[in-house]
Design a protein around this motif. Structure first.
Motif, short mmCIF file in Angstrom:
data_model
loop_
_atom_site.label_atom_id
_atom_site.label_comp_id
_atom_site.label_asym_id
_atom_site.label_seq_id
_atom_site.Cartn_x
_atom_site.Cartn_y
_atom_site.Cartn_z
N THR A 9 13.06 5.75 -27.70
CA THR A 9 13.08 6.98 -26.92
C THR A 9 14.39 7.14 -26.18
O THR A 9 14.99 8.22 -26.17
N CYS A 10 14.86 6.07 -25.56
CA CYS A 10 16.14 6.12 -24.84
C CYS A 10 17.30 6.37 -25.79
O CYS A 10 18.23 7.11 -25.47
N VAL A 12 17.16 7.99 -28.67
CA VAL A 12 17.09 9.39 -29.10
C VAL A 12 17.59 10.31 -28.00
O VAL A 12 18.32 11.28 -28.26
N MET A 13 17.24 10.04 -26.76
CA MET A 13 17.71 10.87 -25.65
C MET A 13 19.22 10.78 -25.50
O MET A 13 19.90 11.80 -25.29
N ALA A 14 19.78 9.60 -25.63
CA ALA A 14 21.23 9.44 -25.53
C ALA A 14 21.93 10.16 -26.68
O ALA A 14 22.95 10.83 -26.49
N SER A 16 20.79 12.74 -28.40
CA SER A 16 20.67 14.19 -28.24
C SER A 16 21.60 14.70 -27.15
O SER A 16 22.11 15.82 -27.23
N ALA A 17 21.86 13.89 -26.13
CA ALA A 17 22.80 14.30 -25.09
C ALA A 17 24.21 14.39 -25.65
O ALA A 17 24.96 15.33 -25.35
#
Length: 72
Positions: A9-10, A12-14, A16-17
């Motif tokens: 999850t982390c 993917v968030m990084a 996408s940022a």
């Protein structure tokens, strides 16, 4: 120092940022790509137009502005 795993999850968030920042950079670069809009020019008002504008500002501001009186 231990090697720490990053959760999916982390990661993917990084990712996408990073993609969002890249997309914003490309969008902002292309935002003013068209330059066929006529440019505004600064014009000096005539004496009569400047007087009318000053009178209009005086009435809009109220008070002693625009009456031309000086208190001594």
């Amino acid at each position: 120092m231990k090697h720490r795993r990053i959760s999916r999850t982390c990661a993917v968030m990084a990712g996408s940022a990073v993609v969002a920042l890249d997309a914003a950079g490309i969008t902002f670069q292309n935002a003013n790509a068209i330059d066929d809009v006529p440019q505004c020019t600064v014009r000096t008002p005539t004496a009569s137009a400047a007087g009318k504008l000053a009178t209009a500002f005086g009435y809009d501001l109220g008070g002693d502005a625009g009456r031309g009186t000086v208190k001594t």
